[in-house]
Design a protein around this motif. Structure first.
Motif, short mmCIF file in Angstrom:
data_model
loop_
_atom_site.label_atom_id
_atom_site.label_comp_id
_atom_site.label_asym_id
_atom_site.label_seq_id
_atom_site.Cartn_x
_atom_site.Cartn_y
_atom_site.Cartn_z
N GLN A 86 63.96 19.18 12.45
CA GLN A 86 63.24 19.87 11.38
C GLN A 86 64.08 19.99 10.12
O GLN A 86 63.56 19.88 9.00
CB GLN A 86 62.80 21.25 11.87
CG GLN A 86 61.76 21.21 12.98
CD GLN A 86 60.48 20.51 12.53
OE1 GLN A 86 60.02 20.73 11.42
NE2 GLN A 86 59.91 19.70 13.39
N MET A 87 65.38 20.23 10.29
CA MET A 87 66.26 20.29 9.12
C MET A 87 66.37 18.92 8.47
O MET A 87 66.38 18.80 7.23
CB MET A 87 67.62 20.83 9.52
CG MET A 87 67.59 22.31 9.89
SD MET A 87 69.23 23.03 10.20
CE MET A 87 69.59 22.38 11.82
N ALA A 88 66.43 17.88 9.28
CA ALA A 88 66.47 16.52 8.74
C ALA A 88 65.20 16.22 7.96
O ALA A 88 65.23 15.56 6.91
CB ALA A 88 66.62 15.51 9.88
N GLU A 89 64.08 16.73 8.43
CA GLU A 89 62.80 16.45 7.78
C GLU A 89 62.74 17.03 6.37
O GLU A 89 62.28 16.36 5.44
CB GLU A 89 61.64 16.98 8.63
CG GLU A 89 60.30 16.72 8.00
CD GLU A 89 59.17 16.57 9.00
OE1 GLU A 89 58.02 16.46 8.54
OE2 GLU A 89 59.44 16.55 10.21
N VAL A 90 63.19 18.27 6.20
CA VAL A 90 63.10 18.87 4.86
C VAL A 90 64.03 18.16 3.89
O VAL A 90 63.70 17.98 2.71
CB VAL A 90 63.38 20.39 4.90
CG1 VAL A 90 64.85 20.70 5.16
CG2 VAL A 90 62.93 21.05 3.59
N LEU A 91 65.18 17.69 4.37
CA LEU A 91 66.09 16.94 3.49
C LEU A 91 65.51 15.59 3.12
O LEU A 91 65.58 15.15 1.96
CB LEU A 91 67.45 16.79 4.15
CG LEU A 91 68.22 18.08 4.42
CD1 LEU A 91 69.59 17.77 5.02
CD2 LEU A 91 68.40 18.91 3.16
N ALA A 92 64.91 14.91 4.11
CA ALA A 92 64.28 13.61 3.83
C ALA A 92 63.12 13.78 2.86
O ALA A 92 62.91 12.95 1.96
CB ALA A 92 63.79 12.98 5.13
N ALA A 93 62.36 14.86 3.00
CA ALA A 93 61.24 15.12 2.09
C ALA A 93 61.70 15.31 0.66
O ALA A 93 60.94 15.06 -0.28
CB ALA A 93 60.46 16.36 2.57
N CYS A 94 62.95 15.74 0.49
CA CYS A 94 63.51 15.96 -0.85
C CYS A 94 64.30 14.75 -1.35
O CYS A 94 65.01 14.85 -2.36
CB CYS A 94 64.40 17.20 -0.84
SG CYS A 94 63.50 18.74 -0.62
N GLY A 95 64.20 13.64 -0.65
CA GLY A 95 64.81 12.41 -1.14
C GLY A 95 66.14 12.05 -0.54
O GLY A 95 66.75 11.04 -0.94
N CYS A 96 66.62 12.82 0.41
CA CYS A 96 67.89 12.50 1.06
C CYS A 96 67.76 11.27 1.95
O CYS A 96 66.73 11.06 2.60
CB CYS A 96 68.34 13.66 1.95
SG CYS A 96 69.52 14.77 1.20
N ARG A 97 68.81 10.51 2.00
CA ARG A 97 68.97 9.52 3.06
C ARG A 97 69.67 10.22 4.22
O ARG A 97 70.61 10.99 3.98
CB ARG A 97 69.77 8.32 2.57
CG ARG A 97 69.06 7.54 1.45
CD ARG A 97 69.94 6.47 0.86
NE ARG A 97 70.96 7.04 -0.01
CZ ARG A 97 72.12 6.44 -0.29
NH1 ARG A 97 72.42 5.27 0.26
NH2 ARG A 97 72.98 7.02 -1.10
N VAL A 98 69.25 9.96 5.45
CA VAL A 98 69.76 10.77 6.55
C VAL A 98 70.29 9.91 7.69
O VAL A 98 69.70 8.88 8.05
CB VAL A 98 68.69 11.74 7.08
CG1 VAL A 98 68.33 12.78 6.04
CG2 VAL A 98 67.44 11.01 7.55
N ALA A 99 71.42 10.37 8.25
CA ALA A 99 72.02 9.77 9.43
C ALA A 99 72.01 10.83 10.53
O ALA A 99 72.60 11.90 10.36
CB ALA A 99 73.45 9.32 9.14
N LEU A 100 71.30 10.54 11.61
CA LEU A 100 71.15 11.48 12.71
C LEU A 100 72.00 11.01 13.89
O LEU A 100 72.03 9.83 14.20
CB LEU A 100 69.69 11.56 13.15
CG LEU A 100 68.63 11.72 12.06
CD1 LEU A 100 67.24 11.69 12.68
CD2 LEU A 100 68.86 13.00 11.27
#
Length: 257
Positions: free
Chosen positions: A26-40
């Protein structure tokens, strides 16, 4: 607009440990929604890969899942090196991986205590250490550690009987303050979120058994849902918190009062 500048995360790179399921996802989702590229990353790479695919499809941002054992230094080093190679930078680190063990103090096996401390405390140290080297070179970074209200107060055993977990989270809170002090000169911000009871895989058993009593003891009378951490994470990850470091924010419905 001022609001866009406050919460600007476009093209930032965020690393989220334990990011394949639950609160991490869920934390990854809000960052991705704001334009972040994410590594999980987590020990279960399949969960991270599925979550990353979902984020890419839903938000059109780059996302990738990796396997990493956060309590093992070589695994952490390899993971961080891969992220740098594939993303070029790391701007945000969320130390979310964690485990617990429920048992009375007198019956808790030593190996259970050590497992909880290794994952929760040593894992946070190793990941911060390795990612911090990159952030020092960049002269910027946001580190968000996931602590717990269990590390802020002593719960009665009928509510929570997991002394290794609560001790580890208290350690995370002090680690956050100490690291913030040490790394402020590098423009690295270090803060922590201390969740109360949330519906997660880790807490499902406890909430099934004691959920009604826990809600009665909570000033707001409820359990946290999957969106309850997203605002706090967005605040700490973004320029909105650029005068905040070394702080522990309880997101708990008032249970720490």
């Amino acid at each position: 607009m001022m609001l866009e500048k406050l919460f600007h995360l476009q093209n930032n790179v965020a690393v989220i440990t334990g990011g394949g399921t639950g609160l991490g996802k869920q934390m990854a989702e809000v960052l991705a929604a704001c334009g972040c590229r994410v590594a999980l990353c987590s020990r279960k790479v399949d969960n991270c890969q599925k979550a990353a695919e979902t984020l890419q499809t839903k938000y059109g941002t780059k996302a990738k899942g990796y396997q990493c054992f956060v309590q093992k230094e070589e695994s952490v080093q390899q993971f961080v090196s891969q992220v740098i190679d594939e993303f070029g930078q790391i701007d945000i680190l969320i130390n979310n991986s964690g485990t617990t063990w429920g048992a009375s103090v007198e019956e808790m096996p030593l190996e259970a205590w050590q497992k909880v401390i290794d994952v929760n405390v040593t894992g946070t140290f190793l990941m911060s250490k390795e990612v911090g080297k990159t952030m020092m070179k960049q002269k910027y970074g946001k580190i968000i550690n996931i602590g717990s209200v269990a590390g802020m107060k002593a719960e009665p055993p009928e509510i929570l009987n997991a002394i290794g977990y609560s001790t580890s989270k208290a350690a995370i809170h002090h680690f956050t303050k100490d690291l913030a002090r040490k790394w402020a000169k590098y423009n690295i911000y270090v803060n922590a979120i201390a969740p109360g009871f949330f519906h997660t895989k880790m807490t499902d058993y406890t909430l099934r058994q004691k959920g009604d009593e826990i809600k009665k003891r909570n000033p707001l009378g409820k359990i946290g849902d999957f969106t309850s951490l997203q605002g706090a994470v967005l605040f700490f990850a973004s320029p909105a918190s650029n005068f905040v470091t070394g702080q522990i924010l309880a997101v708990d419905g008032g249970s720490s009062l």
